[in-house]
Design an enzyme around this catalytic site. Structure first.
Site, short mmCIF file in Angstrom:
data_model
loop_
_atom_site.label_atom_id
_atom_site.label_comp_id
_atom_site.label_asym_id
_atom_site.label_seq_id
_atom_site.Cartn_x
_atom_site.Cartn_y
_atom_site.Cartn_z
N ALA A 115 8.43 0.62 -1.33
CA ALA A 115 7.81 1.28 -2.48
C ALA A 115 7.55 2.76 -2.18
CB ALA A 115 6.50 0.58 -2.86
N PRO A 116 7.69 3.62 -3.19
CA PRO A 116 7.97 3.31 -4.59
C PRO A 116 9.45 3.17 -4.94
CG PRO A 116 7.52 5.64 -4.38
CD PRO A 116 7.30 5.05 -3.00
N GLY A 117 10.37 3.47 -4.01
CA GLY A 117 11.77 3.22 -4.29
C GLY A 117 12.72 4.36 -4.01
N LYS A 119 13.80 5.74 -1.10
CA LYS A 119 14.81 5.42 -0.08
C LYS A 119 15.68 4.26 -0.53
CE LYS A 119 12.15 7.39 3.74
NZ LYS A 119 11.01 7.89 2.95
N GLU A 141 8.27 -4.81 -0.45
CA GLU A 141 6.97 -4.12 -0.44
C GLU A 141 5.88 -5.18 -0.40
OE1 GLU A 141 3.79 -2.10 -0.18
OE2 GLU A 141 5.70 -1.02 -0.12
N ARG A 146 2.30 -2.42 -5.75
CA ARG A 146 3.35 -1.45 -5.42
C ARG A 146 4.74 -2.08 -5.54
NH1 ARG A 146 2.65 3.12 -2.60
NH2 ARG A 146 4.21 2.60 -1.01
N CYS A 238 6.24 9.54 8.14
CA CYS A 238 5.96 10.88 7.62
C CYS A 238 4.78 11.47 8.42
CB CYS A 238 5.69 10.88 6.12
SG CYS A 238 4.36 9.79 5.58
#
Length: 407
Positions: A115-117, A119, A141, A146, A238
């Protein structure tokens, strides 16, 4: 960066890029984040010159942020709004797809924390570009709310070979040796999102880093059995923290049975090579923070007799519609698929104002159209279905996907 003292932030950045270059990233974090999209080549082609994301053929960096919600092409799945740094994960996947040619069956890929989509849709495009229809992508997910967002974004993107699940990573261990590729964009301390997400700043602490590093190890250990021998695992975060990046990759190779796949990250503009992967840092790249590395599984894995259907998917691929009495009600997902049924249902072109009203789920009507189900389009791109019952149209746009702001 309210919530984190400058000296703490400089310490984080110094560890990431070196003390002599930390000021470049520090200054960049005070600037507005960049805006980028990745268009869907199976629905839409962008001829926009320049501003291409260096590691994504379909990625574009925009000069400013438009109101995406007011663009029907966004709702038609013609493009996805995704940070340019996050697109590097899809690039690393594409760089290693040659290894999976000639399997004699569809390539099996798991996007574990999907999520959210962003990748997921990038991976789906990459797999279809390379293998045509011969692939299966499971996007997972664990959080149900989500997962619902993920399922909607997958439906809007329109690739029928994507299955959406909502499982704990441990559940995939039952699919021993099933997947050829697993992508793990694991939850992290979020330092790479400091410029974009104030909550990432509020939630950061050294204790959070330690907690995330331990959780990431657990996720890797849980899903590792599902990867076949010689399969590829792409690991990304990240954050800039070594404990969550290089150290976890090295831990996985030592404890789980794998090896780091060599790649020349320095050839990607602005990407900083690390011991095991590549680090993207604001000030050195246009986008936000991202780390990526690739591992090859070197230990043997058994062969699963189970398939993804055993995980009770939230979305099991493309749903064409449902039978209700003698009537067949076509699904909005069918209209949004990369192969919409334009040969089975009449289509009607809408202007911008009417298209937005449809997406707002208002009542719309155009005289002179045949009765029954119609596909409504904007600039030739399907948005969904209406049912013409003579004097009015029933709007079949899903309530969960409607534009909520006032038009």
């Amino acid at each position: 960066m309210e919530g984190i003292e400058d000296r703490v932030l400089m310490d984080i950045l110094s560890r990431a890029v070196g003390p002599e270059r930390a000021h470049i990233a520090f200054d960049a974090l005070s600037l507005p984040p960049s805006v980028s999209i990745r268009y869907n080549p199976f629905k839409f082609r962008s001829d926009e010159p320049g501003n291409r994301v260096p590691w994504c053929e379909y990625g574009r960096i925009l000069p400013e942020r438009p109101k995406f919600v007011m663009d029907p092409l966004f709702h038609a799945g013609c493009y996805y709004v995704q940070d340019s740094s996050a697109m590097v994960v899809g690039h690393i996947l594409r760089e290693h797809l040659d290894h999976f040619e000639g399997l004699g069956r569809p390539v099996r890929v798991l996007d574990l924390c999907a999520a959210p989509g962003g990748k997921t849709t990038d991976i789906a495009t990459s797999l279809r570009d390379r293998f045509g229809d011969s692939f299966q992508l499971v996007a997972n997910e664990v959080m149900r709310n989500r997962a619902a967002i993920l399922a909607d974004n997958v439906a809007i993107w329109g690739d029928p070979n994507v299955i959406v699940t909502s499982c704990d990573p441990k559940a995939f261990s039952r699919l021993e040796g099933y997947f050829d590729i697993i992508v793990t964009d694991v939850p992290c301390s979020g330092e790479g999102m400091f410029r974009k997400d104030p909550k990432a700043v509020e939630d950061w602490s050294p204790e959070a880093v330690d907690l995330c590093a331990a959780r990431q190890k657990r996720i890797l250990a849980d899903v590792w059995p599902a990867l076949r021998e010689d399969g590829l695992l792409i690991y990304s975060t990240c954050t800039f923290e070594e404990a969550e990046n290089d150290e976890n990759v090295e831990w996985a190779t030592a404890e789980l049975g794998g090896e780091v796949v060599d790649y020349e990250y320095s050839k990607l503009p602005g990407v900083i090579p690390t011991r095991t992967g590549g680090l993207l840092v604001p000030g050195f790249v246009k986008g936000e923070g991202q780390f990526v590395a690739a591992l090859r599984k070197t230990v043997s894995a058994g062969k699963s007799k189970l398939g993804p259907e055993s995980l009770k998917p939230v979305r099991g691929g493309l749903e064409l519609g449902v039978h209700k009495g003698k009537d067949f009600i076509p699904s909005a997902d069918w209209a949004l698929s990369i192969n919409p049924p334009l040969d089975k249902y009449p289509s009607v072109e809408l202007d911008l104002d009417t298209a937005l009203k449809f997406l707002h789920r208002d009542g719309i009507f155009i005289e002179g159209q045949p009765e029954g189900y119609l596909i409504v389009c904007y600039e030739g791109h399907p948005l969904g279905f209406v049912k013409n019952i003579g004097r009015r149209w029933n709007n079949l746009h899903p309530i969960a996907r409607r534009i909520r702001m006032d038009l």
